[in-house]
Design an enzyme around this catalytic site. Sequence first.
Site, PDB file in Angstrom:
ATOM      1  N   LEU A 185      -8.831 -47.798  23.657  1.00 22.82           N
ATOM      2  CA  LEU A 185      -7.685 -46.873  23.699  1.00 22.82           C
ATOM      3  C   LEU A 185      -7.936 -45.662  23.091  1.00 22.82           C
ATOM      4  O   LEU A 185      -7.853 -44.373  23.503  1.00 22.82           O
ATOM      5  CB  LEU A 185      -6.343 -47.674  23.347  1.00 22.82           C
ATOM      6  CG  LEU A 185      -5.784 -48.435  24.442  1.00 22.82           C
ATOM      7  CD1 LEU A 185      -4.606 -49.040  23.772  1.00 22.82           C
ATOM      8  CD2 LEU A 185      -5.971 -47.814  25.853  1.00 22.82           C
ATOM      9  N   ARG A 210       5.498 -60.346  12.483  1.00 22.56           N
ATOM     10  CA  ARG A 210       4.551 -61.180  12.557  1.00 22.56           C
ATOM     11  C   ARG A 210       4.097 -62.026  11.368  1.00 22.56           C
ATOM     12  O   ARG A 210       3.952 -63.467  11.444  1.00 22.56           O
ATOM     13  CB  ARG A 210       3.176 -60.744  13.287  1.00 22.56           C
ATOM     14  CG  ARG A 210       3.480 -60.369  14.487  1.00 22.56           C
ATOM     15  CD  ARG A 210       2.216 -59.442  15.109  1.00 22.56           C
ATOM     16  NE  ARG A 210       2.399 -58.874  16.601  1.00 22.56           N
ATOM     17  CZ  ARG A 210       1.864 -58.292  17.049  1.00 22.56           C
ATOM     18  NH1 ARG A 210       0.584 -57.675  16.948  1.00 22.56           N
ATOM     19  NH2 ARG A 210       2.000 -58.171  18.414  1.00 22.56           N
TER      20      ARG A 210
END
Lengths: 659, 252
Positions: free
Chosen positions: A44, A331
């Site tokens: 990306l 997370r």
Amino acid sequence: MSKLDSKIPEGPLEQKWEKYKSSVALVNPANKRSLEVIVVGSGLAGASAASSLAEMGYKVKVFCFQDSARRAHSIAAQGGINAAKNYQNDGDSTYRLFYDTIKGGDYRAREANVYRLASVSANIIDQCVAMGVPLAREYGGMLSNRSFGGTQVQRTFYAAGQTGQQLLLGAYSGLQRQVGLGTVEMFARHEMLEVVNIEGKCRGIIARDLISGKLERHFGHAVLLCTGGYGNVFYLSTNAMGSNVTAAWKAHKKGAFFGNPCFTQIHPTCIPVSGDHQSKLTLMSESLRNDGRIWVPKKQGDTRKANEIPEDERDYYLERRYPAFGNLVPRDVASRAAKERCDAGYGVGNSKMAVYLDYKAAIERYGKTQAKKLNISNPTAEQLRVFGKQVVEEKYGNLFEMYEQITGENPYEVPMRIYPAVHYTMGGLWVDYNLMTTVPGLYALGEANFSDHGANRLGASALMQGLADGYFVIPYTIGAYLSKEISVKAISTDHEAFVNAEKDAQAIIDKLFAIKGTKSVDHFHKRLGKIMWDKCGMARNDKGLKEAITEIRALREEFWKDVRVPGTANDFNPELEKAGRVADFIELGELMCMDALNRSESCGGHFREESQTEEGEAMRKDEEFAYVAAWENKGNHTYEMHKEELKFEAIKIAARSYK
Amino acid sequence: MSHGNMNLTLKIWRQKNDKETGKLVTYPVKDISPDMSFLEMFDVLNEELINKGEEPIAFDHDCREGICGMCSMFINGRPHGPKRGVTTCQLHMRSFKNGDTIVVEPWRAAAFPVIKDLTVDRSAFDRIIAKGGFISVNTGNAQDANNIPIPKPDADASFEAAACIGCGACVATCKNSSAMLFVSAKISQLALLPQGRVEATTRVKNMVAQMDEEGFGNCTNTGACEIECPKGISLENIARMNREYFVANIKS
């Protein structure tokens, strides 16, 4: 005085980037045509940077080790991409996204960079949709959002469980368009092995053509490393097999400081290890925590099947410990909580190193909603289950299939078993506000840099950062440097710096073949991974880290005496590629442990057992450690740490609570 | 090192490079676990070969979770093996029986020359995309994303076509080595979106021209590509591409 100048623009936080953009030096179109930029990596960050710079008129060369730019590992991101669009009218704003990211990163990220990231996030969605990325939509034709860990708004855009794929293929299509126009020259199946510095500035790279084995010299007025993270230092991770640190590490050895190397993200929802043949771990998207409930039995060592354990004998430990965020805690918090339960003997599955992720409640809930939509007034339990399954399948179908494929179990019928696994590295090359490393002309974008996620990255923020850096940051910031380079003519690759860098790369290849040892590259990689996972993984302590450093040093010695690299250098030779990468991982592993040892606080993904509260929550030490540790390579496996103090002006630094 | 209890005979295509001819070589493998992926079984074999001082088998692979499209093995006459809807890396040994003989070849197509062993060159796909598999919008030109409402069925159909991973299984399985499924998936993805209509005419003509130039064959509607596609890309896309191509040629 510190060697680090973060070059944060003056002025109030929300005006820094706007002011920067309107005052940064520009390069006129005629001059752009004679300025060459090298981009290493085509994910990306790399693909978006390369296509944007080529559109502006720069001459761009792109390198990737895969057979096509389309295969970069961004493709595997599942869940989504955050953007402060506030399409859901739920109170989102640039400031909230900024705030969530700083807090989620446990106050170890640079405010100015994160604010910029949040402020360009909305442009990313516009850009991708214009390029034909088919993001999920509602029946009214508008874009759909879901929620993700660490936030209380719905700001995550997605394309089923294949968001990374769709965004990457979008960026790749933009890149291929430039290849077709001749403004980008693409070098697939090429691996960068050295950076070339001339008079203190980065001026090019040495790359190996992976098919012919030939070393090539490439000049650039600037070099962009968009080479991703280094999670594969742990051997087992959710990264692709080829993901590696080599480009970043070679740059580090040539003067680029490495920022916060110990900040590693362990993702809570991965498919557990099934045996010693395992070559990689597979992530189950965090988006599954939206609707799934995580639990273990209340009884230690419970051997009953999941479906046989009644509701009141289940411990939904995230909902119990963190009522405000429940299953959607960040997370690092979710990972540690799973480890805590398993270490305490409540784990499930054969290995007992797993917890359940259960969709039963979600299937029932969606079933009821769907029945209402279909105007069925007295649905049977079976109908509800079928309707519910349909909705879940539409949202997460590919993930459920993937789970069944790997484990042979049907997650619509029995809860999934999950366990944390290495997923992302927040650390990376230290960069200033311009994304430039400590070597002038050498930049790091996306996961390869350290800048935006602090000690823990929030879900759906990696895609955002990669595209922000490539589409909307580097096109401006590179001008600040290249505007001063317009009189520099392309330097011949016969320059002695290129000759010497190629010799260095060749010397390593020759050395690897000369060893003719007895053990395969994978053998060493697995051993390195075990040391790292055991001693520099989810929980770290002083004693373990010191042991790890000694063990890694010994492993390094052994590697250079006993590794066996088959085949020849002038050939397509994947074993040689792996050998070079593992050699660099071994060196990086040592530095990660040194960094983890130095940081005797707990923050984000970095949990030092010595620094925790009585309830076992991570304890930061802001007085001592509110800084970025940027490590300088002094040669011969010695390092010097430099500090970039973190100043929090817009946000009041506070204990991070999700309770 | 023992893993499991499956013993298999592998017949694997070995070829030094694109100039020399290759041949099938037989390798027995032992103690394979049914939980291993097909590629992990290859890791075990390669480790053995390295330990014996032989050269390991070159094969393409990267993400090992079925999304990058890099793995590409032709297994017992089928791309990505006997199961539907999976890539080679997602194929597990539990799909085979103890004692099986498994033949593994590279993708075979004139437009995909062999590089070494099971590794082939699929750069033809990149060149086709470079001819039109995009929407020409420069960075920074975009309007607000919700200014282009797209009916959900169109968005969903576009997404389904966009799920193609560019692995080349469709070409490998086609008796004509046709790339029509791959090309039509990209054309469909963009043709179904209002943003993509602007360049629809030139896109289909340019991409089809490049497809022909690369040496891919034509489509005779046998449908093997749809069956073998790990992402379930539908033959409907080929019909849509033909329609787009027809209309584009009438228009000009």
